[in-house]
Design an enzyme around this catalytic site. Structure first.
Site, short mmCIF file in Angstrom:
data_model
loop_
_atom_site.label_atom_id
_atom_site.label_comp_id
_atom_site.label_asym_id
_atom_site.label_seq_id
_atom_site.Cartn_x
_atom_site.Cartn_y
_atom_site.Cartn_z
N HIS A 88 5.68 9.79 19.80
CA HIS A 88 5.00 9.08 18.56
C HIS A 88 3.81 8.70 18.73
O HIS A 88 3.07 8.64 17.49
CB HIS A 88 5.80 7.95 18.40
CG HIS A 88 7.26 7.84 18.14
ND1 HIS A 88 8.06 8.60 17.40
CD2 HIS A 88 8.31 7.53 19.06
CE1 HIS A 88 9.22 8.51 17.56
NE2 HIS A 88 9.41 7.85 18.60
N HIS A 116 -3.11 5.31 16.16
CA HIS A 116 -2.57 5.49 14.74
C HIS A 116 -3.53 6.52 14.18
O HIS A 116 -4.47 6.11 14.05
CB HIS A 116 -1.95 4.43 14.15
CG HIS A 116 -1.07 3.49 14.73
ND1 HIS A 116 0.24 3.91 14.68
CD2 HIS A 116 -0.92 2.50 15.61
CE1 HIS A 116 1.12 2.98 15.69
NE2 HIS A 116 0.11 2.12 16.17
N THR A 201 5.12 -2.14 15.13
CA THR A 201 4.91 -1.35 13.97
C THR A 201 5.92 -0.31 14.08
O THR A 201 5.95 0.80 13.19
CB THR A 201 3.80 -0.96 13.47
OG1 THR A 201 3.21 0.00 14.52
CG2 THR A 201 2.69 -2.07 13.28
ZN LIG Z 1 0.66 0.48 17.33
#
Ligand SMILES: [Zn+2]
Length: 251
Positions: A88, A116, A201
């Site tokens: 991820h 991110h 998150t």
């Molecule tokens: Zn994060």
């Protein structure tokens, strides 16, 4: 019963038991989640549907300025690189407990950092190209995340160290004892920040995570941002409703 039949029957039973075991193991594992379908509460991650989730949009006109907010005291020491691509994001893990911050008279140890693309938080509905999360935890288990908005600009040393050591294999942490990570190297000169209580998150989206979002952005080069995106493109959860939460700011 002839012997061949018995053998076949035994094999069939063994296979059936084997596949049952397999099914049980699979259902016990956490469900696979992805950014394309971010309603993770629908696939078993209940907390992701809670009412104090992250990230959020920071509407600066509605933020309350507080004179009582603590500054952040950094007690960071360089540490050898431990890095993993968890499927991820690209994540750098702590390799000792020698990097910590002092916030509100509480010591929070650095646990891990990750990136991110694009930013998860928005400021007045505007996203940055990337966001860095440095996750810290106190002795009671409370999480505090220092969040840095990253705009396109100068090369970022930390991101470079991460990008040039991304393991080929997903979920396999690798050690690079000769590469030193220095968390003190990228701190913004101006320590003004926004803060609110939110959640992880990513699943399981556990709540009671304090976010500190620095107002001053940091930078990464266009090449670095593209390089990161070639590993993880759009690994940002959509902003969540603020509901009745208050965002405070320290000037
Ligand atoms: Zn994060």
């Amino acid at each position: 019963m002839n012997i061949l039949f018995r053998l076949l029957l035994t094999a069939f039973i063994a296979l059936t038991i084997g596949s049952c075991k397999k099914t049980i193991t699979v259902t016990k594992e956490a469900a696979h989640w992805e950014y394309e379908n971010p309603n993770w509460q629908d696939i078993g991650y209940k907390q992701c549907g809670g009412n104090s989730q992250s990230p959020i949009n920071v509407e600066t006109a509605k933020v309350l300025t507080s004179g009582g907010l603590s500054g952040i005291e950094f007690d960071y020491a360089p540490f050898p690189l431990k890095i993993v691509d968890n499927g991820h994001t690209i994540q750098v893990n702590a390799s000792n407990q020698e990097s910590s911050i002092l916030y509100n008279n509480t010591k929070y140890n650095f646990v891990q950092l990750h990136f991110h693309h694009a930013s998860e938080h928005k400021i007045n509905n505007s996203a940055s190209q990337m966001e860095l999360h440095c996750v810290h935890r106190d002795n009671a288990g409370n999480l505090l995340v220092l969040a840095y908005m990253i705009d396109e600009g100068a090369e970022n040393e930390l991101l470079e160290q991460a990008l040039s050591h991304v393991p080929d294999e997903v979920n396999k942490e690798r050690d690079f004892p000769s590469v030193q990570i220095d968390l003190a190297s990228f701190q913004p000169a101006n320590q003004a920040y926004y803060t609110y209580f939110g959640s992880l998150t990513t699943p399981p989206c556990s709540a009671s995570v304090q976010f500190i979002i620095f107002k001053e952005h940091i930078q990464a080069s266009r090449d670095q941002i593209e390089d990161f995106a070639s590993h993880h493109h759009n690994n940002a959860r959509p902003v969540q409703p603020l509901n009745n939460r208050i965002i405070l700011e320290k000037l």
